[in-house]
Write a protein that holds these residues in place. Structure first.
Motif, PDB file in Angstrom:
ATOM      1  N   ARG A  93      29.754 -26.011   7.189  1.00  0.00           N
ATOM      2  CA  ARG A  93      28.900 -26.011   6.461  1.00  0.00           C
ATOM      3  C   ARG A  93      27.642 -24.719   6.722  1.00  0.00           C
ATOM      4  O   ARG A  93      27.222 -24.943   7.258  1.00  0.00           O
ATOM      5  N   ARG A  94      26.869 -24.463   5.199  1.00  0.00           N
ATOM      6  CA  ARG A  94      26.364 -23.476   5.381  1.00  0.00           C
ATOM      7  C   ARG A  94      24.563 -24.228   5.558  1.00  0.00           C
ATOM      8  O   ARG A  94      24.444 -25.039   4.629  1.00  0.00           O
ATOM      9  N   ILE A  95      23.667 -23.931   6.545  1.00  0.00           N
ATOM     10  CA  ILE A  95      22.407 -24.566   5.973  1.00  0.00           C
ATOM     11  C   ILE A  95      20.962 -23.311   6.932  1.00  0.00           C
ATOM     12  O   ILE A  95      21.896 -22.776   7.535  1.00  0.00           O
ATOM     13  N   VAL A  97      18.619 -22.401   9.232  1.00  0.00           N
ATOM     14  CA  VAL A  97      17.759 -23.082  10.311  1.00  0.00           C
ATOM     15  C   VAL A  97      16.958 -22.461  10.956  1.00  0.00           C
ATOM     16  O   VAL A  97      16.410 -20.777  10.815  1.00  0.00           O
ATOM     17  N   TRP A 106      20.177 -18.637   7.038  1.00  0.00           N
ATOM     18  CA  TRP A 106      21.351 -19.020   7.181  1.00  0.00           C
ATOM     19  C   TRP A 106      22.285 -19.402   8.271  1.00  0.00           C
ATOM     20  O   TRP A 106      22.001 -18.824   9.605  1.00  0.00           O
ATOM     21  N   TYR A 108      26.240 -20.937   9.385  1.00  0.00           N
ATOM     22  CA  TYR A 108      27.626 -21.613   8.953  1.00  0.00           C
ATOM     23  C   TYR A 108      27.310 -23.135  10.615  1.00  0.00           C
ATOM     24  O   TYR A 108      27.893 -22.156  11.397  1.00  0.00           O
TER      25      TYR A 108
END
Length: 111
Positions: A93-95, A97, A106, A108
């Motif tokens: 999922r793309r978050i 950080v 972004w 993954y």
């Protein structure tokens, strides 16, 4: 619009960039903080064929205050970010950080 995407794996590979972005993208070295690496088995044959591996690294949050993962920050436009989203399998999922440089990008991470 420009997007910073941290890559610690296949998105940094020249062949993957050629296939999904149309060629190399601007990038510089950095590290994501507060994470370590694990592994995930990829079952998408197209991703395995393109990356050359069925086992990919996966970013995992860590309680270790010194945890960092080295990689590169890719500078992607909207279309390239959408292509990266399409490339990444459901195990990720793309978050957003924090990076060692103080920037946010972004990435993954394992879902």
């Amino acid at each position: 619009m420009s997007h910073l995407v941290f890559s610690y794996g296949t998105l940094a590979q020249a062949g993957v960039q050629l296939e999904i972005f149309g060629g190399p993208v601007p990038a510089d070295r950095d590290a994501v903080v507060g994470y370590t690496l694990g592994e995930v088995v990829i079952d998408d044959p197209a991703v395995v064929a393109l990356s050359g591996a069925a086992v990919h690294p996966g970013l995992i949050a860590s309680d270790d205050p010194g945890a960092e993962v080295e990689g590169v920050v890719l500078m992607l436009d909207d279309a390239q970010l959408a292509a990266a989203d399409d490339y990444e399998v459901d195990a990720y999922r793309r978050i957003a950080v924090p990076l060692r440089s103080g920037r946010t990008a972004w990435v993954y991470a394992l879902a």
